[in-house]
Design an enzyme around this catalytic site. Sequence first.
Site, PDB file in Angstrom:
ATOM      1  N   GLU A 104       0.857  -1.184   0.000  1.00  0.00           N
ATOM      2  CA  GLU A 104       0.000   0.000   0.000  1.00  0.00           C
ATOM      3  C   GLU A 104       0.894   1.235   0.000  1.00  0.00           C
ATOM      4  O   GLU A 104       1.761   1.378   0.848  1.00  0.00           O
ATOM      5  CB  GLU A 104      -0.906   0.018   1.229  1.00  0.00           C
ATOM      6  CG  GLU A 104      -1.735   1.286   1.381  1.00  0.00           C
ATOM      7  CD  GLU A 104      -2.552   1.634   0.136  1.00  0.00           C
ATOM      8  OE1 GLU A 104      -2.358   2.747  -0.398  1.00  0.00           O
ATOM      9  OE2 GLU A 104      -3.357   0.793  -0.306  1.00  0.00           O
ATOM     10  N   GLY A 124      -8.247   2.264   1.095  1.00  0.00           N
ATOM     11  CA  GLY A 124      -8.608   2.701  -0.240  1.00  0.00           C
ATOM     12  C   GLY A 124      -9.601   3.848  -0.263  1.00  0.00           C
ATOM     13  O   GLY A 124      -9.804   4.562   0.721  1.00  0.00           O
ATOM     14  N   CYS A 183     -12.939   3.955  -0.460  1.00  0.00           N
ATOM     15  CA  CYS A 183     -14.139   3.868   0.366  1.00  0.00           C
ATOM     16  C   CYS A 183     -13.889   4.403   1.770  1.00  0.00           C
ATOM     17  O   CYS A 183     -14.629   5.238   2.276  1.00  0.00           O
ATOM     18  CB  CYS A 183     -14.631   2.420   0.438  1.00  0.00           C
ATOM     19  SG  CYS A 183     -16.078   2.205   1.496  1.00  0.00           S
ATOM     20  N   HIS A 216     -45.738  -4.414   8.515  1.00  0.00           N
ATOM     21  CA  HIS A 216     -46.304  -3.054   8.492  1.00  0.00           C
ATOM     22  C   HIS A 216     -45.915  -2.343   9.790  1.00  0.00           C
ATOM     23  O   HIS A 216     -45.936  -2.947  10.851  1.00  0.00           O
ATOM     24  CB  HIS A 216     -47.824  -3.121   8.378  1.00  0.00           C
ATOM     25  CG  HIS A 216     -48.487  -1.775   8.497  1.00  0.00           C
ATOM     26  ND1 HIS A 216     -48.545  -0.886   7.439  1.00  0.00           N
ATOM     27  CD2 HIS A 216     -49.090  -1.154   9.547  1.00  0.00           C
ATOM     28  CE1 HIS A 216     -49.167   0.212   7.828  1.00  0.00           C
ATOM     29  NE2 HIS A 216     -49.503   0.074   9.115  1.00  0.00           N
TER      30      HIS A 216
END
Length: 457
Positions: free
Chosen positions: A34, A40, A42, A440
Amino acid sequence: MSTHFDAIIIGAGQAGPSLAGRLTEAGKSVALVERKLFGGTCVNTGCTPTKAMVASAYAIHTARRGAEYGMTTGPISVDFARVMARKEKIRLDSRTGVENWLKGMNNCTVFEGHAQFESPREMRIGGERISGEQIFLNVGGRAAVPDLPGINDVPYLTNSSIMDIDHLPQHLVIVGGSYIGLEFAQMFRRFGSEVTVIEKSPRLIAREDPEVSDAIREILEKEGIHIRLAAECIHFAKHADGIAAGVDCTSGEPEIVGSDALLATGRKPNTDDLGLDKAGVKIDERGYIEVDECLRTNVPHIFAMGDCNGRGVFTHTSYNDFEIVAANLLDNDPRRVSDRIQTYALYIDPPLGRAGMTETEARKSGRKLLIGTRPMTRVARAVEKGETEGFMKVIVDADTEEILGAAILGTGGDEAIQSILDIMYAKKPYTTISRAMHIHPTVTELIPTMLGAMSPA
């Protein structure tokens, strides 16, 4: 002299760390490289920090509406520094979590630096050389800066640099009326900035059906966001009050003066400095690494995952790339990129959840269609929450009864769309949902009602 590994993974975004975990569990020696920030796009400039800011903006907006819910409050003010501090803690915690996981992983050696190919199996990281039986590229992408006249004469922000802004813009001018631009537009408007969005197309997020684009425009304009569409000849210049953005639109003033400019005009892959030519890896005209259905490049032992392969631009597509690679290499499970159904969300408020085809795409396919719609004003859950903007829509193949696509623009739309997506993956008829009993009051319970009221189109 190089150190040899069973696998080399370049990039600690969404696909790389998870693949490292699977490979090391399988007894493989792994080198993970890296060069900047673990996690990264995100974790550092994408989903994690932006959705943290969206959450702050939502809370602020709801507080301003407190009287509607019977809450008495004084004037609502925004402490932008605290908004950014909250975002930063969430971002840092996520980044640190990824880094600690990798550095504590058995059989995984973490290198921090810029990796470049020396040959198809060998890579250089600064002064070190490593080689691998298999190599997996998860190098991601970065903001694309368009060559607009005058852009280099003014300061500008991208989706990355705006994450570290230390002031609340007085007037934020955003070039780009798609997902990144619209999320920032609404959140900064709710923080208190004046916001103008400039879009070259005749409507926002042009990939969506016109009624979706129109509804989103109405939602944003209702909050005071200025929208300039069909903008041609976009150019920039310095101005005494900040930055002048010139546009040639069918209506509106030819110049917009803002304090800050954000370029939200797409992304490009981080493939131009990997030395791919030395490995013989093919890229397309846009710089994306060419891969097959199993994410393998033209060089059989090299794979490409995530934003750099052009097969998807989302965190979930990147993670799915990892799943496809791991399934094929480790599980004897022949998964393919073409197995997945396109799905994504736009995280304005209310959010847009999308799965499969748009109506426009479905009509182009020549199928006989059934289409159902329902406004959120007729969804009890939305009415009870006082969030009735938007609508839901579904497109069905009239002959096979399979769901081709759906859009839910409304409260909970990003979650409710998942029930439709799962039926699409199962390749079951729409009646599987229309005959289901849902809880519901929820947004999802109205999907069967909508399906039951479809008509030929």
